[in-house]
Design a protein around this motif. Structure first.
Motif, PDB file in Angstrom:
ATOM      1  N   GLU A 169      18.737  66.428  72.569  1.00 28.52           N
ATOM      2  CA  GLU A 169      19.344  66.261  73.889  1.00 28.52           C
ATOM      3  C   GLU A 169      18.928  67.370  74.850  1.00 28.52           C
ATOM      4  O   GLU A 169      18.757  67.043  75.909  1.00 28.52           O
ATOM      5  N   ASP A 170      18.398  68.566  74.470  1.00 28.29           N
ATOM      6  CA  ASP A 170      18.225  69.598  75.213  1.00 28.29           C
ATOM      7  C   ASP A 170      16.724  69.425  75.518  1.00 28.29           C
ATOM      8  O   ASP A 170      15.839  69.751  74.543  1.00 28.29           O
ATOM      9  N   SER A 171      16.032  68.823  76.657  1.00 27.38           N
ATOM     10  CA  SER A 171      14.632  68.536  76.931  1.00 27.38           C
ATOM     11  C   SER A 171      13.961  69.879  76.933  1.00 27.38           C
ATOM     12  O   SER A 171      12.655  69.949  76.771  1.00 27.38           O
ATOM     13  N   ASN A 172      14.591  70.985  76.885  1.00 29.84           N
ATOM     14  CA  ASN A 172      13.821  72.344  77.294  1.00 29.84           C
ATOM     15  C   ASN A 172      13.608  73.180  75.552  1.00 29.84           C
ATOM     16  O   ASN A 172      13.131  74.192  75.800  1.00 29.84           O
ATOM     17  N   ILE A 173      13.919  72.312  74.570  1.00 29.99           N
ATOM     18  CA  ILE A 173      13.659  73.049  73.610  1.00 29.99           C
ATOM     19  C   ILE A 173      12.215  73.529  73.043  1.00 29.99           C
ATOM     20  O   ILE A 173      12.121  74.469  72.546  1.00 29.99           O
ATOM     21  N   ASN A 174      11.437  72.496  73.548  1.00 26.39           N
ATOM     22  CA  ASN A 174      10.116  72.938  73.457  1.00 26.39           C
ATOM     23  C   ASN A 174       9.673  74.307  73.992  1.00 26.39           C
ATOM     24  O   ASN A 174       8.919  75.043  73.634  1.00 26.39           O
TER      25      ASN A 174
END
Length: 526
Positions: A335-340
């Motif tokens: 869900e959090d697209s910034n995890i990468n």
């Protein structure tokens, strides 16, 4: 009578002397305590220090043969998709291949971890499957291949060392032995029916049905493998030398790849040490009619010897040799697209607002205490000779709606891959902690680590320990030291669960749930 009176008086006198001594001692202790307080020699204080913490991606985990092994597919809102497959050697069974052999079934049997419950109303056994996360009602793809990559027990570059296997390695697939797109865990999978078709030499008819179940009934995955393959590559190769020894066999048949695939499902921790591949076959056995039940060859009498009879037989190939696994992660489905970005490009200077801690080739959180305290303040503290009474790090859970999170995290020396001091000094007292604490309504709240001994050593003025970076990882059985000399830490974790923690760089710098170091100490006012 006189003697008894004298003895009684003697015991009364002795008791009185002891009692008066105790009272006198208590008065002495009271006076000493009052003197300490009144003189204000030692003053208890508290200090809070900022901490810099950030994420570190773990590209791969080392996988040991004797660890529990992961198989399946699961999608988590915090960490995206995780797929886990198993690669395992198969050891040679006690079996004599002959031209007259006929294979009824070859079953790969992998036990679940399970708990026996109260029997069902009809008397059948009832179980609960343990160590499974995800949605057990969702089906996913499961395939079994022949493994064409040799699993070497020794390191080819240094044969004096054991070969290490990691979760990101690749293996060459051979023949496909089984496939289904409809697999899901089944707690009722406790028996298997083997149809015997070759007892009369006619494979078009079923001559008998055997119900196969262990002596101690428990659920397990039962996978029927391709019998044609084993006819061609086992029976037809009986004179090749491949079955002369276990070493020859392992070099010839290098094992199995059990592969899971799909977009969601469940992830199972399996007892691979007890897994087997069992041959159910028929073979000709020379039998004495007089020891049998009747006329075996149909010649009208029952006294013939060495009568060839098709007989049911079983051979068990264990999977007790080398085992490893393959983990594949896809963070784009989180869900959090910034995890990468959090994992691949962390802010190591200022720290992060979120810490992603996950096992099975996931990520750890690095904790830099020295950056929070600073070199100048560190020297000032050391010069004051603080007596550390308590020191702790508290990690608050980012969201209290998360339920599939680790019950315990583990803190260790990240720079040296060793145990932190408190893990060794407190390992028998269970003071190191790291266990998930919950709210009154049973929601996840925080993980707290007591690091009093470690902080005492790094802050002392004479010969202090170095301020190494620490790290938080998902705990798994075996992390705790077994003795104070057990300093090495296994920095991997096969536990697939994960949790997002609050970091040090929150929107509000005064947020009490931000990561910080708290120290309670005493100073000498002399």
């Amino acid at each position: 009578m006189t003697t008894k009176i004298v003895n009684s008086i003697k015991y009364i006198i002795i008791f009185s002397i002891v009692l008066m001594s105790v009272i006198a001692c208590e008065k002495d202790f009271e006076n000493i305590g009052v003197g300490l307080v009144d003189n204000d020699l030692f003053v208890p204080k508290q200090a809070t220090f900022e901490v810099v913490s950030y994420n570190k991606n773990v590209d791969s985990s080392r996988i040991f043969s004797n660890n529990p092994h992961l198989l399946g597919v699961t999608k988590d809102k915090n960490f995206g998709l995780l797929k886990a497959s198993i690669v395992a050697q198969v050891n040679l069974a006690t079996i004599n291949f002959t031209e007259n052999m006929s294979i009824d079934a070859v079953i790969l049997d992998i036990p679940y971890y399970s708990t026996a419950l109260e029997s069902n109303s009809d008397g059948t056994p009832n179980f609960q499957l343990d160590s499974i996360i995800g949605n057990q009602d969702l089906e996913f793809d499961l395939k079994v291949y022949r493994n064409n990559t040799y699993l070497n027990s020794l390191d080819p570059e240094n044969p004096e060392l054991s070969k290490k296997y990691y979760s990101d390695e690749t293996y060459s697939k051979g023949e496909l032995l089984f496939t289904t797109s409809e697999f899901k865990p089944n707690k009722n999978d406790t028996v298997y029916i083997v149809e015997r078709k070759f007892l009369d030499g006619d494979p078009s008819t079923v001559d008998d049905r055997d119900t196969i179940k262990p002596a101690t009934v428990a659920p397990s995955i039962k996978i029927p493998l391709d019998t044609t393959f084993f006819r061609t590559h086992f029976i037809d190769q009986q004179n090749s030398g491949a079955f002369d020894s276990n070493d020859n066999f392992i070099n010839y048949f290098r094992g199995l790849i059990i592969e899971a695939d799909g977009t969601d499902g469940s992830l199972m921790t399996l007892a691979m040490s007890n897994a087997t591949m069992t041959f159910y076959y028929s073979n000709i056995v020379l039998t004495n009619e007089s020891e049998s039940t009747g006329d075996l060859n149909g010649d009208g009498d029952t006294d013939d010897t060495d009568v060839p009879v098709k007989t049911k037989q079983t051979a068990i190939f264990s999977l007790s040799g080398l085992k490893t696994g393959i983990y594949t992660r896809d963070y784009t489905l989180a869900e959090d697209s910034n995890i990468n970005t959090y994992l691949s490009n962390p802010d190591t200077i200022n720290g992060e607002d979120k810490l992603f801690v996950q096992g099975a080739a996931g990520s750890v959180a690095v904790v830099d205490l020295l950056k929070g305290i600073g070199e100048e303040q560190l020297e000032e503290i050391r010069s004051e000779n603080w007596l550390i009474n308590d020191a702790s790090l508290t990690f608050y859970v980012e969201s209290d709606v998360d339920t599939i999170i680790p019950y315990k995290l583990y803190l260790y020396n990240y720079d040296e891959h060793t145990q932190i001091l408190d893990a060794m000094t407190e390992f028998q007292l269970n003071q190191f902690n790291g266990v998930l604490e919950k709210t009154e309504d049973n929601k996840p709240l925080k993980y707290k680590f007591t690091i009093t001994d470690y902080i005492s050593e790094v802050l002392k003025s004479d010969d202090p320990l170095s301020f190494n970076k620490l790290a938080i990882k998902v705990y798994h059985t075996g992390d705790d030291p077994t003795a104070e000399s057990d300093t090495n830490i296994k920095d991997y974790s096969w536990n697939p669960k994960g949790v997002i923690l609050k970091g040090n760089k929150l929107a509000s710098p005064t947020d009490e749930k931000r990561l910080k170091l708290e120290i309670f100490y005493t100073v000498n006012n002399e």
